[in-house]
Design a protein around this motif. Structure first.
Motif, PDB file in Angstrom:
ATOM      1  N   HIS A  99       0.830  -1.216   0.000  1.00  0.00           N
ATOM      2  CA  HIS A  99       0.000   0.000   0.000  1.00  0.00           C
ATOM      3  C   HIS A  99       0.867   1.271   0.000  1.00  0.00           C
ATOM      4  O   HIS A  99       0.500   2.274  -0.616  1.00  0.00           O
ATOM      5  N   SER A 100       2.006   1.225   0.684  1.00  0.00           N
ATOM      6  CA  SER A 100       2.907   2.380   0.670  1.00  0.00           C
ATOM      7  C   SER A 100       3.441   2.634  -0.736  1.00  0.00           C
ATOM      8  O   SER A 100       3.509   3.781  -1.192  1.00  0.00           O
ATOM      9  N   PHE A 101       3.810   1.555  -1.430  1.00  0.00           N
ATOM     10  CA  PHE A 101       4.282   1.707  -2.801  1.00  0.00           C
ATOM     11  C   PHE A 101       3.156   2.198  -3.715  1.00  0.00           C
ATOM     12  O   PHE A 101       3.379   3.050  -4.580  1.00  0.00           O
ATOM     13  N   MET A 102       1.944   1.657  -3.510  1.00  0.00           N
ATOM     14  CA  MET A 102       0.821   2.057  -4.350  1.00  0.00           C
ATOM     15  C   MET A 102       0.473   3.531  -4.141  1.00  0.00           C
ATOM     16  O   MET A 102       0.161   4.253  -5.105  1.00  0.00           O
ATOM     17  N   LEU A 196       7.532  -4.216 -14.239  1.00  0.00           N
ATOM     18  CA  LEU A 196       7.201  -5.437 -13.489  1.00  0.00           C
ATOM     19  C   LEU A 196       6.895  -5.094 -12.040  1.00  0.00           C
ATOM     20  O   LEU A 196       5.935  -5.620 -11.456  1.00  0.00           O
ATOM     21  N   PHE A 197       7.675  -4.217 -11.460  1.00  0.00           N
ATOM     22  CA  PHE A 197       7.439  -3.805 -10.071  1.00  0.00           C
ATOM     23  C   PHE A 197       6.046  -3.187  -9.928  1.00  0.00           C
ATOM     24  O   PHE A 197       5.302  -3.512  -8.996  1.00  0.00           O
ATOM     25  N   ILE A 198       5.685  -2.311 -10.852  1.00  0.00           N
ATOM     26  CA  ILE A 198       4.367  -1.672 -10.808  1.00  0.00           C
ATOM     27  C   ILE A 198       3.259  -2.719 -10.955  1.00  0.00           C
ATOM     28  O   ILE A 198       2.231  -2.665 -10.269  1.00  0.00           O
ATOM     29  N   ASN A 199       3.466  -3.695 -11.839  1.00  0.00           N
ATOM     30  CA  ASN A 199       2.471  -4.762 -12.013  1.00  0.00           C
ATOM     31  C   ASN A 199       2.324  -5.602 -10.750  1.00  0.00           C
ATOM     32  O   ASN A 199       1.208  -6.003 -10.390  1.00  0.00           O
ATOM     33  N   ILE A 200       3.442  -5.881 -10.076  1.00  0.00           N
ATOM     34  CA  ILE A 200       3.382  -6.646  -8.823  1.00  0.00           C
ATOM     35  C   ILE A 200       2.557  -5.901  -7.786  1.00  0.00           C
ATOM     36  O   ILE A 200       1.709  -6.485  -7.096  1.00  0.00           O
ATOM     37  N   VAL A 201       2.799  -4.609  -7.653  1.00  0.00           N
ATOM     38  CA  VAL A 201       2.065  -3.797  -6.680  1.00  0.00           C
ATOM     39  C   VAL A 201       0.577  -3.767  -7.030  1.00  0.00           C
ATOM     40  O   VAL A 201      -0.285  -3.987  -6.154  1.00  0.00           O
ATOM     41  N   ARG A 202       0.251  -3.539  -8.286  1.00  0.00           N
ATOM     42  CA  ARG A 202      -1.159  -3.454  -8.686  1.00  0.00           C
ATOM     43  C   ARG A 202      -1.867  -4.799  -8.550  1.00  0.00           C
ATOM     44  O   ARG A 202      -3.012  -4.863  -8.094  1.00  0.00           O
ATOM     45  N   ASP A 203      -1.193  -5.881  -8.952  1.00  0.00           N
ATOM     46  CA  ASP A 203      -1.787  -7.214  -8.816  1.00  0.00           C
ATOM     47  C   ASP A 203      -2.068  -7.541  -7.352  1.00  0.00           C
ATOM     48  O   ASP A 203      -3.104  -8.120  -7.016  1.00  0.00           O
ATOM     49  N   ILE A 205      -2.640  -5.434  -4.907  1.00  0.00           N
ATOM     50  CA  ILE A 205      -3.779  -4.628  -4.456  1.00  0.00           C
ATOM     51  C   ILE A 205      -5.083  -5.210  -4.988  1.00  0.00           C
ATOM     52  O   ILE A 205      -6.088  -5.333  -4.262  1.00  0.00           O
ATOM     53  N   THR A 206      -5.083  -5.623  -6.248  1.00  0.00           N
ATOM     54  CA  THR A 206      -6.301  -6.117  -6.897  1.00  0.00           C
ATOM     55  C   THR A 206      -6.795  -7.419  -6.280  1.00  0.00           C
ATOM     56  O   THR A 206      -7.980  -7.564  -5.956  1.00  0.00           O
ATOM     57  N   ASN A 207      -5.876  -8.385  -6.128  1.00  0.00           N
ATOM     58  CA  ASN A 207      -6.324  -9.694  -5.614  1.00  0.00           C
ATOM     59  C   ASN A 207      -6.305  -9.775  -4.092  1.00  0.00           C
ATOM     60  O   ASN A 207      -6.878 -10.699  -3.511  1.00  0.00           O
ATOM     61  N   GLY A 208      -5.651  -8.837  -3.423  1.00  0.00           N
ATOM     62  CA  GLY A 208      -5.648  -8.803  -1.963  1.00  0.00           C
ATOM     63  C   GLY A 208      -4.892  -9.930  -1.293  1.00  0.00           C
ATOM     64  O   GLY A 208      -4.970 -10.099  -0.078  1.00  0.00           O
ATOM     65  N   MET A 209      -4.101 -10.679  -2.063  1.00  0.00           N
ATOM     66  CA  MET A 209      -3.406 -11.833  -1.491  1.00  0.00           C
ATOM     67  C   MET A 209      -2.083 -11.469  -0.816  1.00  0.00           C
ATOM     68  O   MET A 209      -1.627 -12.162   0.082  1.00  0.00           O
ATOM     69  N   GLU A 215       6.850 -11.176  -0.460  1.00  0.00           N
ATOM     70  CA  GLU A 215       5.936 -12.329  -0.392  1.00  0.00           C
ATOM     71  C   GLU A 215       5.437 -12.697  -1.788  1.00  0.00           C
ATOM     72  O   GLU A 215       5.329 -13.884  -2.125  1.00  0.00           O
ATOM     73  N   TYR A 216       5.115 -11.687  -2.584  1.00  0.00           N
ATOM     74  CA  TYR A 216       4.655 -11.937  -3.955  1.00  0.00           C
ATOM     75  C   TYR A 216       5.717 -12.699  -4.740  1.00  0.00           C
ATOM     76  O   TYR A 216       5.421 -13.687  -5.421  1.00  0.00           O
TER      77      TYR A 216
END
Length: 361
Positions: A99-102, A196-203, A205-209, A215-216
């Motif tokens: 969330h901090s990155f987002m 890729l980093f931005i996609n990891i952060v968005r994914d 947030i989206t899936n909440g996992m 961890e991702y």
């Protein structure tokens, strides 16, 4: 390295060093007398040519903010790029950095850097990231993780281990197996494309996992090409009182000291206008690092002394770490101990710890 942005993530698990830092962060702890722990990672990045660095820390990080100031000691006081600090997030970096990155994703997007180096502050080393980035570009991997193969020890007990396949790709990231003598220590330094980093952060947030980028990556090793870079220099991790004590004493080893401070990639820190150390005629000093502004009248052996420390006549300090602005009165004896900043050790007091369990005062 102008196409690379540095992210220093202060997700420090500091519960084991609370007695030393009080309301500070691990990154702001003193080391080698006049340095702070965060100086190593900042210097590593700037020496490698990284000109844009973002530091993600918690709220109430006054100690580290005061030390960083405008980034001038690391040549980061720039109109373009330079040093940015993000410490206003409502999330604790230890448990949730996604969330901090987002919340600050524009910093990464508008930096227009193709690659990201994400790293912690508590890994003590002197590393050239340019070599790592060059290897990453040639490898075709999605992510490169830096690791160190070394003998296991108690000071590494809270670290992670990388399990590698025959091609030196990462099969698994797990907690350190204390039964093994030789391990691949995860230095928690990751290189990847910014996209890729931005996609990891968005994914995440989206899936909440996931609440942590690490961890991702750990859970998606089979969906990503995760390669490695083996670092072969000195490495230490500040994650406990014993490791902090051991690292500082390692710095009294001339070989280690030269590797960290006196090669072609120096470690920079915030300068302070202080007088040189004063040694009286009665003082005796052997194998020590003593910072400016200190006043030595007693006997000091195999110890690290911080700024503005006063050791009065008849006092004996051995095998110890004395932080900033400490006063040690006459005839006090300190051995195998860590004395916290601004403490006063009264006359004739004896503070005695052991090599394995230093005394905290």
């Amino acid at each position: 390295m102008k196409d690379c942005i540095g992210i220093i993530n202060l997700d420090e698990k500091d519960y084991s060093v609370k007695n030393l830092i009080n309301d500070k962060t691990i990154s702001a702890m003193p080391i080698a007398g006049r340095y702070k722990i965060i100086d190593f990672i900042l210097s590593n990045l700037t020496n490698s040519g990284v000109e844009c660095i973002g530091i993600f820390t918690r709220k109430k990080s006054y100690s580290v903010l005061k030390h960083l100031s405008n980034g001038r000691p690391w040549d980061l006081h720039r109109k373009k790029d330079g040093l940015k600090v993000f410490n206003y997030s409502e999330y604790d970096q230890v448990y949730d950095d996604i969330h901090s990155f987002m919340d600050n994703i524009e910093f990464i997007k508008y930096s227009r850097k193709e690659y990201i180096i994400m790293c912690p502050s508590y890994m003590i080393c002197n590393i050239n990231y340019k070599e790592v980035l060059d290897k990453h570009k040639k490898s075709g991997d999605d992510i490169t993780i830096i690791y160190k193969n070394k003998n296991n020890s108690d000071s590494l007990s809270k670290c992670e281990e990388l399990v590698l396949d025959t091609n030196n790709r990462v099969n698994k990231i797990k907690n350190l197996d204390n039964s093994k003598n030789n391990v691949n220590i995860n230095m928690e330094m990751y290189i990847m494309k910014s996209s890729l980093f931005i996609n990891i952060v968005r994914d995440s947030i989206t899936n909440g996992m996931y609440k942590k980028v690490k961890e991702y990556i750990s859970d998606n090793l089979y969906n990503l090409k995760v390669g490695t870079y083996e670092f072969k220099g000195y490495l230490a991790c500040v994650n406990s009182i014993n490791s902090y004590y051991e690292i500082n004493r390692d710095l009294l080893n001339m070989k280690i000291n030269k590797e960290l401070f006196y090669n072609d990639r120096p470690i920079y820190t915030k300068q302070k206008d202080e007088a040189p150390v004063y040694y009286s005629k009665e003082s005796k000093v052997d194998n020590c690092i003593i910072a400016n502004g200190s006043y030595i009248e007693g006997k000091v052996e195999n110890s690290i002394i911080g700024r503005k420390v006063i050791i009065k006549k008849g006092a004996i300090v051995k095998n110890s770490i004395i932080m900033d602005s400490v006063v040690i009165e006459k005839d006090a004896i300190i051995n195998n101990s860590i004395i916290i900043s601004k403490s006063i050790v009264n006359k004739n007091i004896i503070i005695n710890g052991s090599n394995d369990y230093p005394k905290i005062f």
